[in-house]
Scaffold this motif. Structure first.
Motif, PDB file in Angstrom:
ATOM      1  N   ILE A   1      29.069  46.954  34.796  1.00 47.42           N
ATOM      2  CA  ILE A   1      29.872  47.586  33.749  1.00 47.42           C
ATOM      3  C   ILE A   1      31.327  47.686  34.178  1.00 47.42           C
ATOM      4  CG2 ILE A   1      29.488  49.988  34.514  1.00 47.42           C
ATOM      5  CD1 ILE A   1      29.639  48.725  30.870  1.00 47.42           C
ATOM      6  N   ARG A   2      31.574  47.917  35.451  1.00 44.53           N
ATOM      7  CA  ARG A   2      32.944  47.994  35.943  1.00 44.53           C
ATOM      8  C   ARG A   2      33.573  46.606  36.027  1.00 44.53           C
ATOM      9  NH1 ARG A   2      30.059  52.256  37.705  1.00 44.53           N
ATOM     10  NH2 ARG A   2      31.165  54.257  37.873  1.00 44.53           N
ATOM     11  N   ASP A   3      32.799  45.644  36.466  1.00 47.59           N
ATOM     12  CA  ASP A   3      33.314  44.281  36.601  1.00 47.59           C
ATOM     13  C   ASP A   3      33.752  43.723  35.247  1.00 47.59           C
ATOM     14  OD1 ASP A   3      33.701  41.811  38.221  1.00 47.59           O
ATOM     15  OD2 ASP A   3      32.142  41.032  36.882  1.00 47.59           O
ATOM     16  N   ARG A   4      33.084  44.080  34.190  1.00 48.81           N
ATOM     17  CA  ARG A   4      33.408  43.551  32.860  1.00 48.81           C
ATOM     18  C   ARG A   4      34.633  44.220  32.245  1.00 48.81           C
ATOM     19  NH1 ARG A   4      27.450  42.554  29.991  1.00 48.81           N
ATOM     20  NH2 ARG A   4      26.600  41.342  31.741  1.00 48.81           N
ATOM     21  N   ASN A   5      35.033  45.355  32.794  1.00 45.70           N
ATOM     22  CA  ASN A   5      36.122  46.119  32.165  1.00 45.70           C
ATOM     23  C   ASN A   5      37.306  46.412  33.081  1.00 45.70           C
ATOM     24  OD1 ASN A   5      34.994  46.959  29.370  1.00 45.70           O
ATOM     25  ND2 ASN A   5      33.300  47.383  30.780  1.00 45.70           N
ATOM     26  N   VAL A   6      37.224  46.057  34.341  1.00 46.70           N
ATOM     27  CA  VAL A   6      38.275  46.426  35.283  1.00 46.70           C
ATOM     28  C   VAL A   6      39.601  45.756  34.910  1.00 46.70           C
ATOM     29  CG1 VAL A   6      37.701  44.544  36.899  1.00 46.70           C
ATOM     30  CG2 VAL A   6      38.848  46.615  37.739  1.00 46.70           C
ATOM     31  N   VAL A   7      40.699  46.479  35.094  1.00 54.70           N
ATOM     32  CA  VAL A   7      42.019  45.946  34.756  1.00 54.70           C
ATOM     33  C   VAL A   7      42.453  44.905  35.784  1.00 54.70           C
ATOM     34  CG1 VAL A   7      42.811  47.991  33.534  1.00 54.70           C
ATOM     35  CG2 VAL A   7      43.147  47.839  36.007  1.00 54.70           C
ATOM     36  N   GLY A   8      43.362  44.054  35.347  1.00 49.69           N
ATOM     37  CA  GLY A   8      43.928  43.039  36.223  1.00 49.69           C
ATOM     38  C   GLY A   8      45.377  42.780  35.868  1.00 49.69           C
ATOM     39  N   PRO A   9      46.053  41.896  36.589  1.00 52.12           N
ATOM     40  CA  PRO A   9      47.455  41.580  36.294  1.00 52.12           C
ATOM     41  C   PRO A   9      47.636  41.151  34.838  1.00 52.12           C
ATOM     42  CG  PRO A   9      46.797  40.619  38.388  1.00 52.12           C
ATOM     43  CD  PRO A   9      45.540  41.156  37.756  1.00 52.12           C
ATOM     44  N   GLY A  10      48.669  41.703  34.218  1.00 47.93           N
ATOM     45  CA  GLY A  10      48.959  41.382  32.830  1.00 47.93           C
ATOM     46  C   GLY A  10      48.369  42.343  31.833  1.00 47.93           C
ATOM     47  N   ASP A  11      47.385  43.136  32.225  1.00 50.40           N
ATOM     48  CA  ASP A  11      46.812  44.115  31.303  1.00 50.40           C
ATOM     49  C   ASP A  11      47.806  45.248  31.053  1.00 50.40           C
ATOM     50  OD1 ASP A  11      44.386  42.863  30.868  1.00 50.40           O
ATOM     51  OD2 ASP A  11      43.419  43.824  32.593  1.00 50.40           O
ATOM     52  N   ARG A  12      47.724  45.811  29.867  1.00 57.18           N
ATOM     53  CA  ARG A  12      48.581  46.939  29.494  1.00 57.18           C
ATOM     54  C   ARG A  12      47.750  48.215  29.457  1.00 57.18           C
ATOM     55  NH1 ARG A  12      53.469  47.392  26.808  1.00 57.18           N
ATOM     56  NH2 ARG A  12      53.468  45.154  26.413  1.00 57.18           N
ATOM     57  N   LEU A  13      48.199  49.229  30.178  1.00 57.28           N
ATOM     58  CA  LEU A  13      47.528  50.522  30.164  1.00 57.28           C
ATOM     59  C   LEU A  13      47.867  51.269  28.869  1.00 57.28           C
ATOM     60  CD1 LEU A  13      48.139  51.774  33.824  1.00 57.28           C
ATOM     61  CD2 LEU A  13      46.160  50.537  32.913  1.00 57.28           C
ATOM     62  N   PRO A  14      47.076  52.253  28.500  1.00 54.76           N
ATOM     63  CA  PRO A  14      47.395  53.045  27.309  1.00 54.76           C
ATOM     64  C   PRO A  14      48.763  53.726  27.375  1.00 54.76           C
ATOM     65  CG  PRO A  14      45.128  53.418  27.948  1.00 54.76           C
ATOM     66  CD  PRO A  14      45.739  52.609  29.047  1.00 54.76           C
ATOM     67  N   THR A  15      49.299  53.918  28.545  1.00 51.18           N
ATOM     68  CA  THR A  15      50.628  54.521  28.698  1.00 51.18           C
ATOM     69  C   THR A  15      51.757  53.568  28.355  1.00 51.18           C
ATOM     70  OG1 THR A  15      50.667  53.858  31.022  1.00 51.18           O
ATOM     71  CG2 THR A  15      49.832  56.060  30.521  1.00 51.18           C
ATOM     72  N   GLY A  16      51.448  52.277  28.225  1.00 50.32           N
ATOM     73  CA  GLY A  16      52.475  51.276  27.971  1.00 50.32           C
ATOM     74  C   GLY A  16      52.821  50.434  29.178  1.00 50.32           C
ATOM     75  N   GLN A  17      52.375  50.828  30.367  1.00 48.68           N
ATOM     76  CA  GLN A  17      52.688  50.070  31.580  1.00 48.68           C
ATOM     77  C   GLN A  17      51.909  48.752  31.605  1.00 48.68           C
ATOM     78  OE1 GLN A  17      51.965  52.152  35.221  1.00 48.68           O
ATOM     79  NE2 GLN A  17      52.439  50.413  36.516  1.00 48.68           N
ATOM     80  N   VAL A  18      52.630  47.659  31.889  1.00 48.62           N
ATOM     81  CA  VAL A  18      52.005  46.356  32.068  1.00 48.62           C
ATOM     82  C   VAL A  18      51.818  46.128  33.565  1.00 48.62           C
ATOM     83  CG1 VAL A  18      52.222  43.868  31.712  1.00 48.62           C
ATOM     84  CG2 VAL A  18      53.038  45.461  29.958  1.00 48.62           C
ATOM     85  N   LEU A  19      50.586  45.871  33.964  1.00 49.03           N
ATOM     86  CA  LEU A  19      50.265  45.737  35.386  1.00 49.03           C
ATOM     87  C   LEU A  19      50.768  44.404  35.922  1.00 49.03           C
ATOM     88  CD1 LEU A  19      46.638  47.161  35.270  1.00 49.03           C
ATOM     89  CD2 LEU A  19      48.757  48.362  35.846  1.00 49.03           C
ATOM     90  N   ASP A  20      51.296  44.444  37.139  1.00 50.22           N
ATOM     91  CA  ASP A  20      51.855  43.228  37.723  1.00 50.22           C
ATOM     92  C   ASP A  20      50.866  42.586  38.687  1.00 50.22           C
ATOM     93  OD1 ASP A  20      51.959  44.656  40.127  1.00 50.22           O
ATOM     94  OD2 ASP A  20      54.100  45.085  39.958  1.00 50.22           O
ATOM     95  N   GLY A  21      51.336  41.584  39.407  1.00 50.21           N
ATOM     96  CA  GLY A  21      50.462  40.807  40.278  1.00 50.21           C
ATOM     97  C   GLY A  21      49.920  41.556  41.465  1.00 50.21           C
ATOM     98  N   SER A  22      50.443  42.741  41.739  1.00 52.28           N
ATOM     99  CA  SER A  22      49.925  43.513  42.874  1.00 52.28           C
ATOM    100  C   SER A  22      48.629  44.250  42.525  1.00 52.28           C
ATOM    101  CB  SER A  22      50.971  44.531  43.334  1.00 52.28           C
ATOM    102  OG  SER A  22      51.183  45.522  42.341  1.00 52.28           O
ATOM    103  N   THR A  23      48.236  44.232  41.262  1.00 49.60           N
ATOM    104  CA  THR A  23      47.031  44.956  40.833  1.00 49.60           C
ATOM    105  C   THR A  23      45.797  44.349  41.492  1.00 49.60           C
ATOM    106  OG1 THR A  23      48.093  45.403  38.720  1.00 49.60           O
ATOM    107  CG2 THR A  23      45.702  45.700  38.833  1.00 49.60           C
TER     108      THR A  23
END
Length: 595
Positions: free
Chosen positions: A368-390
Motif C-alpha cells: 500500500i505504501r509502495d503504490r502511493n509513496v511520493v517521488g520527484p516531481g510530485d506536488r504536496l497538498p501544500t503546493g510544494q513540488v518535490l525535487d530530485g532529492s526526494t
C-alpha cells in the motif's frame, strides 16, 4: 569538505562525563536567594484573594502576586494570553498564583506557608469531548482538489480514528533559571533553555523594558526536546519578579515532581481519517480532522497545530486533500512544544490508516505504501513540488531489503490466522510493523522566510573566525556539527574557529534551537557567511605579491592590520514557491512573536 562526516570527540563531552559541566543549578552568584511557587490545588476556580503573611514565612522572605507585576500579565509567545500569575481565575491544577523567595532553598519552600489563597471551585472541563463546549484556542484548515467528488467516486471509503496521549519530556536536568538586575538596571537571566531570544522577548514584554535593557544567557543544557523552548520564558519572569522584590539574584530550580506537575507536555490528539481509494489501493482523497488538547492556554498550540496539519497527509501522493484542525481548551496544564511538535501525532494516525486501508483491500503494509509513496516531481497538498532529492521510495525499498519485511509479515499473518482458527484470537503473538514518514526541517510553511534568521561571523583580534548564533547545545551535537560546517566552508582548521556563547548581548537572533533547523538552516547560513569572510581575506591577501600559501591566521592578522575589522552577516533565504498560503485557511502559518 574533509571534516564533514567524521565523528570527532565532542568538545563538551568530557566535562559532562566528568561532572565538571556547570548546569543552571550549579552556578553560584553572590547574595543569591531562592524562589518557590505557590500553586492552585484546583483545576478551575475563582481566585478570590491572595494574601501575604510574612510572620508565617519562618524567616526573611518576599512575596510577589499579580499586584506586583510591572507590566502586562502575559508571557509573550505566539501571543501573551498565558498569565504570569493567575488573576481572578485559575484554569488548571498547579497554576502559579504567587511567588516567594528566601535566602535558602529550604527557607523558600517554608515561605510558601506565608501565602493564603482563597478559592471558589468551579466545574472543570477535563476531556476533549467536553471541551467542544468552549471556543477553540486555535483553528486552521487546508484544502486542495475536489475532496467530496473524489470520495463519492471512490471504490472504497475507509474510516479510522486514532488517539495519542500526553508525553512528558523527562529531560535529565529540570527547569532552572537565575535572574537579577545589574547596577545599571539591565535585567539579566541565565538558565537552562533552548531559545535565549524567546526568554529575552518575554522579559522585555513583561517588564516593559527596551531590548538593550535585557540580557539572557543559556547555561549548559541537560536536555530539552522542546520542553525548554516555551517554559523557560515563564520561569525567567518568575525569577526576575522575585529579584526585583528582593534586590538579590534569585534562582528558581524545580525538582522532578514540580517539573512534571507544572510544565508543558505533548498535546494529546484525536485524528479522524476518511480515505477514498481505488480498487488497486491508489489514494483518491483524504479527509482529515485533527483535534488537539491545548490545555488551559494557547502557548505554542497554534504552531503545533500548523505543523500537525502540514504533515497529516504523510509522504503519500493524493490530489484531493482536506484537513481541518482545532486546538481545544481544557482545565489542564497548557501543552506546548515537544520533539516534532504536532507531526508525531498525525504521522502515527496516517500510518495506522494506511495499514487499515491495506487490510481492507487485501494488501500488505509494504504494497500500500509502495503504490502511493511520493517521488520527484510530485506536488504536496501544500503546493510544494518535490525535487530530485526526494528519497522516500528508496528508504522504503531499503527498509524492506534489510529486514525482509514482507516475508516476515506473511509468516506472522499466517500465525495469526492459525491462532484465530484455534480460538485464540486476542492472545499475544509476535508481529512486525512498517512505517514511512517525512518531517520538515525548520519551520514549515513560510515560517523560515518570515524569520530570515541571521548568522554573523567576524575576525577576532588574534586572527580567528568567531561565529555568532543563538543556537544552544542541548545534547543534539551542534557543538560538533556547526564547527565542522564552518571549517569545511572556509577551509579552516579547528584552531582557527571560535564560537560565541548563546548570549543575547553578543549574538544575533538566529532563531530558536528547535524544529530540526540547527544543522540544515543555521548551518547553511554559517557556511555562506564563513565562505564569504574567508574569501574576502584571501582576495585581499592574493592582491599583494609574494604572500601565497600563508596560514589563515597569519593572513587574517595581516588583513586586520592593513584593512581593518571584518564582519559578515548572512540571513537564511529558503527557496520560493514551497508553500501556497492560498490553500491554507486560518492564520497563515502562525509564528512566534518575532520582530
Amino acid at each position: 569538505m574533509s571534516a564533514i562526516g567524521k565523528s570527532p570527540p565532542r568538545p563538551d563531552g568530557f566535562a559532562k562525563a566528568a561532572g565538571e559541566a556547570r548546569y543552571a543549578d550549579d552556578l553560584v552568584f553572590p547574595g543569591m536567594w531562592y524562589g518557590a511557587t505557590v500553586r492552585s490545588p484546583h483545576p478551575h476556580a475563582r481566585l478570590e484573594d491572595v494574601a501575604w503573611h510574612p510572620e508565617r514565612a519562618g524567616g526573611p522572605a518576599v512575596c510577589v502576586t499579580t499586584r506586583d507585576l510591572p507590566g502586562p500579565n502575559g508571557v509573550q509567545l505566539a501571543d501573551d494570553s498565558w498569565p504570569i500569575l493567575a488573576d481572578g481565575l485559575v484554569r488548571h491544577v498547579g497554576e502559579p498564583v504567587a511567588l516567594v523567595a528566601a535566602p535558602t532553598r529550604l527557607g523558600a519552600r517554608a515561605a510558601r506557608e506565608g501565602v493564603e489563597a482563597r478559592y471558589a471551585p468551579l466545574a472543570a472541563i477535563l476531556s476533549l469531548a467536553d471541551a467542544e463546549a468552549l471556543p477553540p484556542l486555535a483553528e486552521v484548515a487546508m484544502e486542495t482538489g475536489a475532496v467530496d467528488e473524489a470520495l463519492a467516486g471512490a471504490y472504497r471509503v475507509i474510516e479510522g480514528v486514532y488517539k495519542t496521549g500526553y508525553q512528558e519530556h523527562i529531560y535529565i536536568e529540570c527547569q532552572a533559571v537565575t535572574a537579577w538586575f545589574e547596577p545599571d538596571g539591565v535585567l539579566t537571566a541565565v538558565g537552562s533553555m533552548q531559545c535565549p531570544y524567546f526568554v529575552h522577548k518575554a522579559l522585555a514584554h513583561a517588564f516593559k523594558l527596551p531590548d538593550d535593557a535585557v540580557r539572557v544567557r543559556a547555561s549548559a543544557v541537560g536536555g530539552g526536546f522542546g520542553g525548554k523552548e516555551d517554559f523557560p520564558s515563564l520561569l525567567a519572569i518568575h525569577a526576575a519578579l522575585l529579584a526585583r522584590a528582593s534586590g538579590q539574584p534569585v534562582r528558581i530550580a524545580y525538582d522532578r515532581g514540580e517539573d512534571i506537575i507544572g510544565t508543558t507536555k505533548r498535546h494529546p490528539a484525536v485524528v479522524r481519517h476518511r480515505t477514498g481509494v481505488t480498487a488497486d489501493g491508489r489514494l483518491l482523497a483524504m479527509d482529515i480532522e485533527i483535534v488537539l488538547d491545548g490545555g488551559a492556554y494557547r502557548t505554542l498550540s497554534p504552531v503545533v497545530l500548523s505543523r500537525a496539519l502540514l504533515h497529516a497527509f504523510g509522504p503519500y501522493r493524493c490530489e484531493n486533500v482536506r484537513i481541518n484542525g482545532r486546538v481545544l481548551q481544557t482545565h489542564t496544564p497548557p501543552n506546548g512544544a515537544f520533539r516534532g511538535f504536532g507531526a508525531p501525532q498525525v504521522e502515527f494516525a496516517v500510518e495506522r490508516q494506511m495499514d487499515r486501508i491495506a487490510r481492507a483491500l487485501g494488501l500488505d503494509p509494504y504494497e500500500i505504501r509502495d503504490r502511493n509513496v511520493v517521488g520527484p516531481g510530485d506536488r504536496l497538498p501544500t503546493g510544494q513540488v518535490l525535487d530530485g532529492s526526494t528519497a522516500a521510495r528508496l528508504c522504503l525499498e531499503e527498509a524492506e531489503a534489510k529486514t525482509g519485511f514482507r516475508a516476515r509479515w506473511r509468516e506472522h499473518e499466517a500465525a495469526r490466522a492459525q491462532a484465530i482458527s484455534a480460538g485464540r484470537d486476542g492472545a499475544p503473538l509476535p508481529g512486525i510493523g512498517l512505517a514511512l514518514y517525512f518531517h520538515g526541517s525548520g519551520f514549515t510553511g513560510n515560517g523560515e522566510r518570515r524569520m530570515q534568521s541571521p548568522v554573523t561571523v567576524r575576525l577576532t583580534d588574534d586572527g580567528r573566525v568567531e561565529v555568532l548564533t543563538a543556537m544552544t547545545e542541548m545534547g543534539q551535537g551542534s557543538a560538533v556539527v556547526l564547527p565542522q560546517i564552518a571549517a569545511a566552508a572556509g577551509g579552516l582548521a579547528d584552531e582557527d574557529l571560535v564560537f560565541a556563547a548563546p548570549d543575547t548581548g553578543q549574538v544575533p537572533d538566529s532563531g530558536p534551537t528547535v524544529a530540526s533547523r540547527t544543522t540544515m538552516i543555521v548551518g547553511g547560513a554559517i557556511a555562506k557567511a564563513v565562505a564569504e569572510l574567508t574569501a574576502k581575506v584571501a582576495a585581499s591577501w592574493a592582491s599583494r605579491a609574494g604572500r601565497a600559501g600563508a596560514p589563515f591566521r597569519e593572513t587574517a592578522r595581516a588583513y586586520l592590520k592593513e584593512v581593518g575589522p571584518l564582519t559578515v552577516t548572512v540571513r537564511h533565504e529558503p527557496p520560493a514557491g514551497q508553500f501556497d498560503e492560498a490553500r491554507y485557511q486560518g492564520d497563515a502559518y502562525p509564528v512566534y512573536a518575532w520582530g
